[in-house]
Scaffold this active site. Structure first.
Site: not given
Length: 281
Positions: A166, A183
């Protein structure tokens, strides 16, 4: 080398073709995984195994994929629901895939999770869950599929591992009330894992690369997109003025699985319209 030799690109017409290839897509029942699986089938894959935790989701995705009219004759998507965070389930996944193929050409390690919460109350349980699924299970999925990935891989036709990271692992992810420290940390780890595996597995004729998506409308991203003002607001921060589309992720995964990317190993490709360059994810 003569000018004629320099322009002789052998069989350029098939450079993006995945004709007859076998692919496995984890987290493939929805979102980026489903978009990628659709692209893999339409680019020529003969088998695309779809796995995610929920059987109903896998079966629904496979039904939709098998209804695609322009896939290769005889090509099929196959449902193998498993919980990728469970090592025993990963063993079962490999065993189930091995019942109907003797090799895997493309492994798209895409299963993942996130959790958003304020720094002061961020729960240890959720931090561990995100790290386990986004890093640990990615490593062990690749490790357990390595024998199938090497079965037919050669220097001229290597197998591919594609890891979903990401832009939150490149820049700074969400902070504040909807902070995503686990995350962001997990995706930075996934990027570095891809680089390590590129060196480790390259000599086995397995190329490993990572993609780093920005915001793509999906069930997992929906809450954070809403918290950041919605799709229209977020689109304004991207230099190209929009969020990701299904074809953006599908095209990138097909490219990384094809002969066109056969000299890419350990690369990290951001697919966010350039938003991370502005410091806004």
């Amino acid at each position: 080398m003569s000018a004629a030799e320099q322009v002789n690109l052998s069989d350029f017409s098939s450079i993006f073709s995945l004709e007859g290839k076998v692919a496995v897509v984890t987290g493939g029942s929805r979102g980026l995984g489903l978009h990628a699986a659709s692209g893999l089938l339409q680019a020529g894959c003969s088998k695309v195994y779809i796995t995610s935790r929920k059987k109903a989701g896998c079966d629904e995705a496979v039904a939709a994929l098998n209804a695609i009219s322009n896939k290769r004759p005889g090509a099929q998507a196959i449902s193998v629901p498993v919980d990728s965070s469970d090592m025993n389930e990963l063993d079962r996944l490999v065993a189930e895939v091995g019942k109907t193929t003797d090799h895997v050409d493309i492994l798209f390690a895409n299963a993942g999770a996130t959790w958003g919460e304020n720094f002061d109350t961020y729960p240890e349980k959720m931090f561990s869950k995100v790290m386990d699924l986004n890093v640990k299970s990615v490593f062990y999925t690749i490790q357990k599929f390595a024998p199938l990935l090497t079965a037919k891989a050669t220097m001229e036709d290597p197998s591919r591992v594609i890891i979903t990271a990401s832009v939150a692992g490149i820049g700074i992810g969400s902070i504040g009330e909807n902070g995503t420290p686990a995350y962001s940390a997990s995706k930075a780890a996934a990027i570095h894992l891809a680089k390590n595996l590129a060196v480790e597995l390259g000599p086995r004729h397995i190329l490993t690369n990572a993609i780093a998506p920005g915001f793509y409308p999906s069930k997992m991203a929906a809450g954070l997109i809403e918290a950041k003002g919605g799709m229209q607001d977020l689109a304004k921060y991207s230099p190209n003025g929009r969020l990701g589309k299904p074809e953006d992720i599908a095209g990138l995964v097909v490219f990384l699985g094809s002969r066109a990317s056969s000299h890419l190993n350990g690369a990290v490709i951001a697919t966010d319209g350039g938003a991370v360059l502005k410091g806004r994810l």
